[in-house]
Design a protein around this motif. Structure first.
Motif, mmCIF file in Angstrom:
data_model
loop_
_atom_site.group_PDB
_atom_site.id
_atom_site.type_symbol
_atom_site.label_atom_id
_atom_site.label_comp_id
_atom_site.label_asym_id
_atom_site.label_seq_id
_atom_site.Cartn_x
_atom_site.Cartn_y
_atom_site.Cartn_z
ATOM 1 N N SER A 44 0.824 -1.221 0.000
ATOM 2 C CA SER A 44 0.000 0.000 0.000
ATOM 3 C C SER A 44 0.849 1.258 0.000
ATOM 4 N N LEU A 45 1.938 1.261 0.774
ATOM 5 C CA LEU A 45 2.791 2.453 0.827
ATOM 6 C C LEU A 45 3.465 2.718 -0.511
ATOM 7 N N VAL A 46 3.933 1.662 -1.152
ATOM 8 C CA VAL A 46 4.585 1.824 -2.450
ATOM 9 C C VAL A 46 3.581 2.316 -3.492
ATOM 10 N N THR A 47 2.393 1.734 -3.505
ATOM 11 C CA THR A 47 1.377 2.142 -4.476
ATOM 12 C C THR A 47 0.985 3.602 -4.290
ATOM 13 N N GLY A 48 0.747 3.998 -3.043
ATOM 14 C CA GLY A 48 0.378 5.387 -2.779
ATOM 15 C C GLY A 48 1.468 6.361 -3.178
ATOM 16 N N ALA A 49 2.720 6.027 -2.852
ATOM 17 C CA ALA A 49 3.834 6.907 -3.201
ATOM 18 C C ALA A 49 4.005 7.002 -4.711
ATOM 19 N N ALA A 50 3.871 5.858 -5.392
ATOM 20 C CA ALA A 50 4.001 5.863 -6.856
ATOM 21 C C ALA A 50 2.918 6.709 -7.500
ATOM 22 N N LEU A 51 1.710 6.641 -6.972
ATOM 23 C CA LEU A 51 0.620 7.454 -7.519
ATOM 24 C C LEU A 51 0.917 8.937 -7.392
ATOM 25 N N LEU A 125 -18.845 -5.141 -2.350
ATOM 26 C CA LEU A 125 -19.211 -3.875 -1.712
ATOM 27 C C LEU A 125 -17.960 -3.024 -1.479
ATOM 28 N N GLY A 126 -16.869 -3.686 -1.094
ATOM 29 C CA GLY A 126 -15.624 -2.967 -0.892
ATOM 30 C C GLY A 126 -15.164 -2.248 -2.144
ATOM 31 N N GLU A 127 -15.354 -2.868 -3.315
ATOM 32 C CA GLU A 127 -14.950 -2.226 -4.565
ATOM 33 C C GLU A 127 -15.844 -1.037 -4.904
ATOM 34 N N VAL A 128 -17.140 -1.145 -4.597
ATOM 35 C CA VAL A 128 -18.035 -0.002 -4.797
ATOM 36 C C VAL A 128 -17.574 1.168 -3.930
ATOM 37 N N VAL A 129 -17.318 0.888 -2.654
ATOM 38 C CA VAL A 129 -16.898 1.933 -1.726
ATOM 39 C C VAL A 129 -15.552 2.523 -2.139
ATOM 40 N N ALA A 130 -14.608 1.654 -2.500
ATOM 41 C CA ALA A 130 -13.269 2.120 -2.875
ATOM 42 C C ALA A 130 -13.326 3.053 -4.080
ATOM 43 N N THR A 131 -14.087 2.664 -5.096
ATOM 44 C CA THR A 131 -14.154 3.465 -6.313
ATOM 45 C C THR A 131 -14.939 4.745 -6.092
ATOM 46 N N GLY A 156 -2.804 9.444 -0.913
ATOM 47 C CA GLY A 156 -3.219 9.206 0.460
ATOM 48 C C GLY A 156 -4.453 8.332 0.555
ATOM 49 N N TYR A 157 -5.433 8.612 -0.306
ATOM 50 C CA TYR A 157 -6.672 7.846 -0.263
ATOM 51 C C TYR A 157 -6.424 6.374 -0.587
ATOM 52 N N ILE A 158 -5.683 6.096 -1.647
ATOM 53 C CA ILE A 158 -5.452 4.707 -2.045
ATOM 54 C C ILE A 158 -4.653 3.963 -0.976
ATOM 55 N N THR A 159 -3.659 4.630 -0.381
ATOM 56 C CA THR A 159 -2.914 3.987 0.706
ATOM 57 C C THR A 159 -3.848 3.577 1.832
ATOM 58 N N THR A 168 -9.219 -4.505 -0.696
ATOM 59 C CA THR A 168 -7.920 -3.822 -0.790
ATOM 60 C C THR A 168 -7.885 -2.822 -1.935
ATOM 61 N N SER A 169 -9.033 -2.311 -2.306
ATOM 62 C CA SER A 169 -9.162 -1.142 -3.175
ATOM 63 C C SER A 169 -8.444 -1.264 -4.516
ATOM 64 N N PHE A 170 -8.970 -2.104 -5.385
ATOM 65 C CA PHE A 170 -8.500 -2.101 -6.776
ATOM 66 C C PHE A 170 -8.943 -0.787 -7.427
ATOM 67 N N ALA A 171 -10.258 -0.523 -7.427
ATOM 68 C CA ALA A 171 -10.843 0.773 -7.806
ATOM 69 C C ALA A 171 -10.444 1.266 -9.191
ATOM 70 N N ASN A 172 -10.115 0.341 -10.100
ATOM 71 C CA ASN A 172 -9.604 0.736 -11.412
ATOM 72 C C ASN A 172 -9.714 -0.455 -12.371
ATOM 73 N N PRO A 173 -10.577 -0.384 -13.380
ATOM 74 C CA PRO A 173 -10.723 -1.520 -14.299
ATOM 75 C C PRO A 173 -9.441 -1.882 -15.042
ATOM 76 N N ALA A 174 -8.645 -0.895 -15.441
ATOM 77 C CA ALA A 174 -7.407 -1.195 -16.172
ATOM 78 C C ALA A 174 -6.425 -1.947 -15.286
ATOM 79 N N VAL A 175 -6.299 -1.515 -14.039
ATOM 80 C CA VAL A 175 -5.412 -2.198 -13.106
ATOM 81 C C VAL A 175 -5.952 -3.581 -12.768
ATOM 82 N N THR A 176 -7.260 -3.703 -12.639
ATOM 83 C CA THR A 176 -7.873 -4.994 -12.335
ATOM 84 C C THR A 176 -7.601 -5.999 -13.442
#
Length: 223
Positions: A44-51, A125-131, A156-159, A168-176
């Motif tokens: 999560s920390l790496v993903t948030g920082a990269a974003l 439900l988690g994916e609905v909330v995350a997105t 910050g939000y994605i982390t 764990t918040s995919f929240a992105n069809p391309a990434v999924t």
């Protein structure tokens, strides 16, 4: 701005985002093989920082990296249908490229379909909330004229969403879609992808309604 340049930025940005997600997942599973919580923290920390870094670098060209965000931009008349038809495929291709490169960097097969099934009402439900939250954070910043804050808000939000959402918040069809090509910590089984993408689209639609309700008139961005 030249549409080819914007599509290129979306491809490159999404590729690096997926490399961050999958690469850090592989590294975390190797460095902390017996502690899943620590693996998730590292991921999560790496993903948030990269974003944050990617959005700061590519925002002057194009930095959505997410088909849901691009579709919401279209619904808000920020871009045209022609732009959507160029940017979304670029995001999808970039995601797959990122998955392949991440696999190769860590000595794995270029493509290995994930066997990590992610299914069930709680995860959906988690994916609905995350997105919903991600889109609200982005366009809350856009509609109030604070575009300079988007990189930090999204990172910050994605982390955080890695931890407070069950999926764990995919929240992105391309990434999924990309993550199904890596049978590693961050992977998702192909059979689980359609439900995740559907939930992301639902989350995006709910967020669009919320943005229109909370921010009915966009303000000019501050310098």
């Amino acid at each position: 701005m030249n549409l080819a340049r914007r599509a290129g930025a979306e491809l490159v940005g999404t590729a690096f985002l997926v490399m961050a997600v999958i690469g850090s997942g592989i590294a975390a599973s190797r460095l902390s093989p017996h502690d899943v919580g620590l693996q998730l923290l590292e991921n999560s920390l790496v993903t948030g920082a990269a974003l944050v870094a990617l959005i700061l670098a590519l925002q002057p060209v194009s930095a959505a990296f997410n088909p849901v965000v691009t579709l919401v931009e279209r619904a808000l008349d920020m871009i045209t249908t022609r732009e959507v038809l160029a940017l979304v495929p670029a995001q999808l291709v970039g995601g797959v490229v990122g998955a392949v490169v991440a696999n190769l960097m860590f000595g794995l097969d270029a493509v290995s379909l994930s066997t990590h099934e992610r299914t069930g009402g709680g995860l959906w439900l988690g994916e609905v909330v995350a997105t919903l939250g991600l889109v609200m954070v982005i366009f809350g910043s856009v509609r109030t004229g604070r575009v300079e804050t988007i990189a930090y808000a999204v990172g910050g939000y994605i982390t955080a969403a890695y931890w407070f959402t069950s999926s764990t918040s995919f929240a992105n069809p391309a990434v999924t879609v990309a993550r199904m090509f890596s049978d590693t910590f961050a992977g998702i089984a192909p059979a689980s992808v359609p439900s995740f993408v559907l939930m992301q689209l639902i989350g995006g639609a709910l967020a669009l309604a919320m943005v229109r309700l909370l921010y009915p008139r966009p303000r000019e961005a501050r310098a």
